[in-house]
Design an enzyme around this catalytic site. Structure first.
Site, PDB file in Angstrom:
ATOM      1  N   ASP A  21       0.833  -1.211   0.000  1.00 46.86           N
ATOM      2  CA  ASP A  21       0.000   0.000   0.000  1.00 46.86           C
ATOM      3  C   ASP A  21       0.864   1.256   0.000  1.00 46.86           C
ATOM      4  O   ASP A  21       1.953   1.267  -0.586  1.00 46.86           O
ATOM      5  CB  ASP A  21      -0.955  -0.045   1.209  1.00 46.86           C
ATOM      6  CG  ASP A  21      -2.290   0.600   0.909  1.00 46.86           C
ATOM      7  OD1 ASP A  21      -2.328   1.826   0.741  1.00 46.86           O
ATOM      8  OD2 ASP A  21      -3.306  -0.121   0.808  1.00 46.86           O
ATOM      9  N   HIS A  75      -3.877   6.126   3.341  1.00 42.94           N
ATOM     10  CA  HIS A  75      -4.497   4.862   2.915  1.00 42.94           C
ATOM     11  C   HIS A  75      -3.837   3.649   3.563  1.00 42.94           C
ATOM     12  O   HIS A  75      -4.511   2.792   4.130  1.00 42.94           O
ATOM     13  CB  HIS A  75      -4.442   4.774   1.389  1.00 42.94           C
ATOM     14  CG  HIS A  75      -5.351   3.746   0.794  1.00 42.94           C
ATOM     15  ND1 HIS A  75      -4.985   2.429   0.653  1.00 42.94           N
ATOM     16  CD2 HIS A  75      -6.599   3.831   0.298  1.00 42.94           C
ATOM     17  CE1 HIS A  75      -5.981   1.761   0.088  1.00 42.94           C
ATOM     18  NE2 HIS A  75      -6.971   2.593  -0.145  1.00 42.94           N
ATOM     19  N   SER A 120     -11.515  -1.195   0.008  1.00 45.21           N
ATOM     20  CA  SER A 120     -10.171  -1.110   0.611  1.00 45.21           C
ATOM     21  C   SER A 120     -10.187  -1.419   2.088  1.00 45.21           C
ATOM     22  O   SER A 120      -9.196  -1.884   2.636  1.00 45.21           O
ATOM     23  CB  SER A 120      -9.652   0.334   0.531  1.00 45.21           C
ATOM     24  OG  SER A 120      -8.947   0.543  -0.624  1.00 45.21           O
TER      25      SER A 120
END
Ligand SMILES: *[C@@H]1O[C@H](CO)[C@@H](O)[C@H](O)[C@H]1NC(C)=O
Ligand SMILES: *[C@@H]1O[C@H](CO)[C@@H](O)[C@H](O)[C@H]1NC(C)=O
Ligand SMILES: *[C@@H]1O[C@H](CO)[C@@H](O)[C@H](O)[C@H]1NC(C)=O
Ligand SMILES: *[C@@H]1O[C@H](CO)[C@@H](O)[C@H](O)[C@H]1NC(C)=O
Ligand SMILES: *[C@@H]1O[C@H](CO)[C@@H](O)[C@H](O)[C@H]1NC(C)=O
Ligand SMILES: *[C@@H]1O[C@H](CO)[C@@H](O)[C@H](O)[C@H]1NC(C)=O
Length: 763
Positions: free
Chosen positions: A152, A224, A542
């Site tokens: 990520d 994220h 996600s």
């Protein structure tokens, strides 16, 4: 603690457009692009000491292809990465002529151009929480002996969720990874929780052509990766909340598991070559599960880095869990459809956030809000006047009398919220037809349902002195029905693999409390608010993906002998198709019963997955057989590209696989349809057991299971059965579905459920 998430659609789309422009800018003859090059490593000439030497010499030799590149040092072809695990080969920046010349090199298999990857988070405003999965936690010791690799945008290592309080000093012996130093990141940023951190910037650096990367290390600056890592394996943090909402102890699904992060997503863009490098290292470092909350936003290709990397992981016994994508609710939008990964879609849970409206005459009405302040609006006049009540003009709202403004149900709730936010009204009551998937509010606003609104409007209309109070920052645990399939979640079928039902399962994905970068102020566009917090509420597949990754990790800890296919099977056959009203789970896109094309087998059910009774296992060659029958029309060479090996071939193509779910796809020519599926189940219960098949046939179908009783004499015994679907429809264009459940007739109390879907090819 508390904060706001700067996640609005505008900036997100902008980010994607930017990624594209980086790639599209490079097209002239001397312009170079990143290529991922597959090589047949068995053809390495003896003269080279290592594959790296060999690949370096190949790339060096390309310098003479184009004389112009010799003049200008900076633009010579260059090697980015050497890959040994995710695939065999390397990546390099090459122009067209160099690529042509490379294709003639000994050992060359194929080259593919780098494509943008997309992070899977949407910002659908609905708030949820994690479930404490007790049974599995106890048996797995909360995941202490297992490692999860997160591919990520890196991590914010100082976050309390990544402290190593309570973690044992015995890092699993197989761990081979390390903590790579970089900008604002040194080895002391790793600890017994965050045992590894690496970053892969060769492709992005090259694309930037000398411009600096803003954070050149494994440190996350977009949020994220930090979110995803905390959901999968965050440590316990007491008193976490989002401005007082969803307050409690924050923790990941596997709170004692070890984290290894591989930063491959950059603020400046994401590149295939970097993604492959991250997966390559995760495999070599010895992780148990790889979690990838990314996908390709063009139609998936059989040889994209996630497909190729995850196949290698499968061979090494590593479970790969991926996000299904946020391209719903249209059919055939599911991302990461590879049969060898777990494809996870997103659901709501039963927690929702809001406040209570108390009318002057004493009636209480609860509603939705995420207003981030502790304000209480106490006995204010309740103002209900047309045209003010349209609430869509900040100028008009600024002329409003003092009080709480009651707004009518309008076509654009987000516009009403933003008008109120940018006006000076003290507070407002908004109306929505349901309280599902509502936007975040930064105004002192409460959104009530149109059902509850009637009494409020009546009261306001019939009392000149109407008044109201609103209390904010409340969390309710009674959302019904719940879970529901998120509207934004991608739907099947997966056209590339029409014999495999995708997505596989659903996990909490909407408004989940997750760790956030404490210095990253985040605000909705147009609101006058800029707030900071350690935690946010986020939505998207996600967020669903790392929930399932965490469960897979815990299962791996309890059952280290189970293959990735077995772990997937346990998660799929124990998933729950019912909601908290014991009715079939609904789809927020239609408010009707969700089909398996939306939710897979249903909501993950970790404690049941611990003891599934039977499993459907499959070996890498079985997956290759499916690949051989995919719409990709693969050659032997293509198979070598995906599997990075010469051990597989297409001698037994098959659309079917020993998979824990069923899908029969038909078209005009194939009805009436008769399709037989062959399956083999392995008894992983304690001992002897007898199972009986119970079928709910899809509409217009007849389903036969033979034999319909399976008698196992001992653990690990295997039995096969055939299931035949006969589908007769008067006319095409409808999805129908049912299920096959193997029920343990003894004391084992197992139910092994597989969804069955019959659907037209083009839905
Ligand atoms: C790492 O960085 C921190 C903060 O900048 C510093 O205090 C520490 O000494 C550094 N550790 C190492 C091993 O360089
Ligand atoms: C809100 O009030 C402030 C201060 O009283 C004023 O400056 C501003 O113009 C007002 N905003 C609107 C939209 O009326
Ligand atoms: C694959 O082969 C079939 C039959 O030969 C053909 O109809 C189809 O267009 C091919 N698909 C691709 C993607 O090449
Ligand atoms: C395909 O693979 C199988 C199993 O590895 C092997 O037995 C067979 O000979 C191979 N066939 C071809 C045509 O390579
Ligand atoms: C399933 O069907 C196949 C093909 O007809 C047959 O060979 C096989 O024996 C059947 N298996 C079982 C368990 O009935
Ligand atoms: C079987 O499991 C269900 C939940 O899956 C549980 O409600 C039920 O009580 C169990 N029955 C027995 C006999 O253990």
């Amino acid at each position: 603690m508390g904060s706001v998430l700067k996640v609005n659609r505008l900036s997100f789309l902008f980010f994607l457009a930017w990624c594209l422009s980086i790639l599209l800018a490079k097209s002239t003859a001397l312009e170079r692009s990143a290529y991922i090059v597959h090589m047949d490593k068995s053809l390495m000439p003896m003269a080279f000491r290592s594959h790296r030497n060999w690949y370096t010499s190949i790339v060096d030799s390309l310098r003479f292809v184009n004389p112009a590149s010799l003049v200008e040092q900076q633009s010579s072809p260059s090697l980015l990465y050497v890959y040994n695990n995710a695939l065999h080969g390397f990546s390099a920046f090459l122009c067209k002529d160099e690529l042509k010349s490379l294709k003639k090199s000994r050992g060359f298999v194929s080259a593919s151009k780098d494509k943008p990857v997309k992070l899977e988070t949407t910002y659908t405003p609905q708030y949820l929480s994690l479930n404490p999965f007790h049974g599995l936690w106890l048996d797995s010791n909360y995941g202490e002996d297992v490692i999860i690799g997160i591919i990520d945008s890196g991590i914010w290592p100082e976050h309390p969720s990544f402290k190593d309080d309570g973690m044992s000093a015995r890092v699993p012996a197989k761990w081979q990874g390390s903590c790579q130093e970089g900008e604002d990141f040194n080895s002391s940023n790793c600890n017994l929780k965050l045992i590894g951190a690496k970053y892969f910037n060769e492709a992005v650096s090259h694309a930037l052509e000398g411009r600096k990367i803003r954070m050149n290390s494994a440190r996350d600056i977009t949020g994220h990766g930090t979110v995803v890592a905390s959901v999968a394996a965050g440590n316990y943090v007491n008193g976490a909340s989002y401005f007082g909402y969803a307050e409690g102890t924050a923790k990941g699904v596997a709170p004692r598991a070890r984290l290894a992060v591989y930063k491959v997503c950059w603020e400046e863009g994401n590149y295939d070559a970097d993604v492959v490098a991250g997966i390559d290292h995760a495999i070599a470092d010895g992780v148990d599960v790889i979690s990838i909350s990314q996908s390709y936003f063009f139609a998936p290709k059989f040889n994209d880095p996630i497909s190729v990397g995850s196949f290698s992981a499968l061979e090494k016994g590593i479970v790969v869990s991926t996000a299904a994508g946020n391209y719903g609710p249209r059919f055939t939008t599911v991302a990461n459809p590879m049969p060898w990964v777990l494809t996870v879609t997103a659901s709501s849970t039963d927690r929702w956030l809001g406040g209570t409206l108390t009318l002057g005459m004493g009636l209480d009405v609860t509603g939705w809000s995420t207003y981030p302040y502790k304000t209480v609006l106490q006995n204010l006049p309740l103002v209900y006047k047309k045209p003010l009540s349209s609430c869509d003009s900040p100028a008009l709202l600024s002329t409003a009398p003092y009080g709480i403004i009651l707004c009518d149900l309008g076509p654009f709730l987000e516009r009403q919220i933003s008008s109120i936010t940018s006006s000076n009204v003290s507070g407002a009551i908004l109306i929505a037809s349901t309280l599902f998937e509502l936007p975040k509010t930064f105004c002192a606003c409460l959104v009530i349902s149109s059902k509850d609104a009637r009494v409020v409007i009546n009261y306001a209309e019939s009392n000149i002195m109407a008044s109201a109070s609103i209390r904010f920052q409340q969390s309710f645990m009674d959302a019904r029905p719940s879970p529901t399939v998120a509207r934004y979640a991608s739907r099947g079928p997966a056209l590339a693999f029409s014999g495999i039902l995708k997505p596989d399962v659903m996990a909490p994905g909407s408004d989940v409390l997750a760790a956030w970068i404490p210095t990253l102020p985040v605000t909705e566009e147009g609101s006058h608010v800029s707030l900071l917090s350690d935690y946010i509420l986020v939505s998207g597949t996600s967020i669903a993906c790392p929930h399932a990754s965490g469960v897979a990790l815990l299962l791996k800890s309890v059952h280290p002998e189970w293959s990735p296919s077995a772990i997937k099977s346990a998660i799929i056959t124990t998933a729950n198709p019912l909601d908290n009203t014991l009715e079939p789970i609904r789809d927020l896109a239609t408010y009707l019963q969700a089909s398996p094309l939306a939710m897979g087998a249903g909501q993950i059910n970790p404690n049941q997955a611990l003891d599934p009774g039977l499993i459907y296992d499959a070996a890498p060659q079985d997956y290759v057989n499916v690949l051989c029958s995919s719409t990709f029309n693969l050659t032997q060479k293509d198979i070598e590209r995906v599997t990075s090996s010469k051990n597989y071939n297409c001698s037994h193509p098959s659309r079917d696989l020993n998979y824990p779910s069923f899908i029969a796809v038909y078209n005009d020519q194939t009805i009436p349809l008769i399709q037989t599926f062959q399956r083999t189940v392995t008894n992983v219960g304690k001992g002897a057991a007898t199972y009986k098949a119970i079928v709910t046939a899809p509409e217009d179908s007849e389903v036969r299971v033979s034999p319909n009783r399976l008698v196992f004499g001992k653990k690990f015994e295997r039995h096969s059965y055939n299931m035949t679907i006969k589908f007769k429809a008067s006319y095409v264009q409808q999805v129908s579905y049912g299920a096959l459940v193997w029920v343990d007739e003894g004391a084992g109390n197992h139910t092994v459920r597989s969804p069955i879907v019959v659907c037209p090819f083009v839905v």
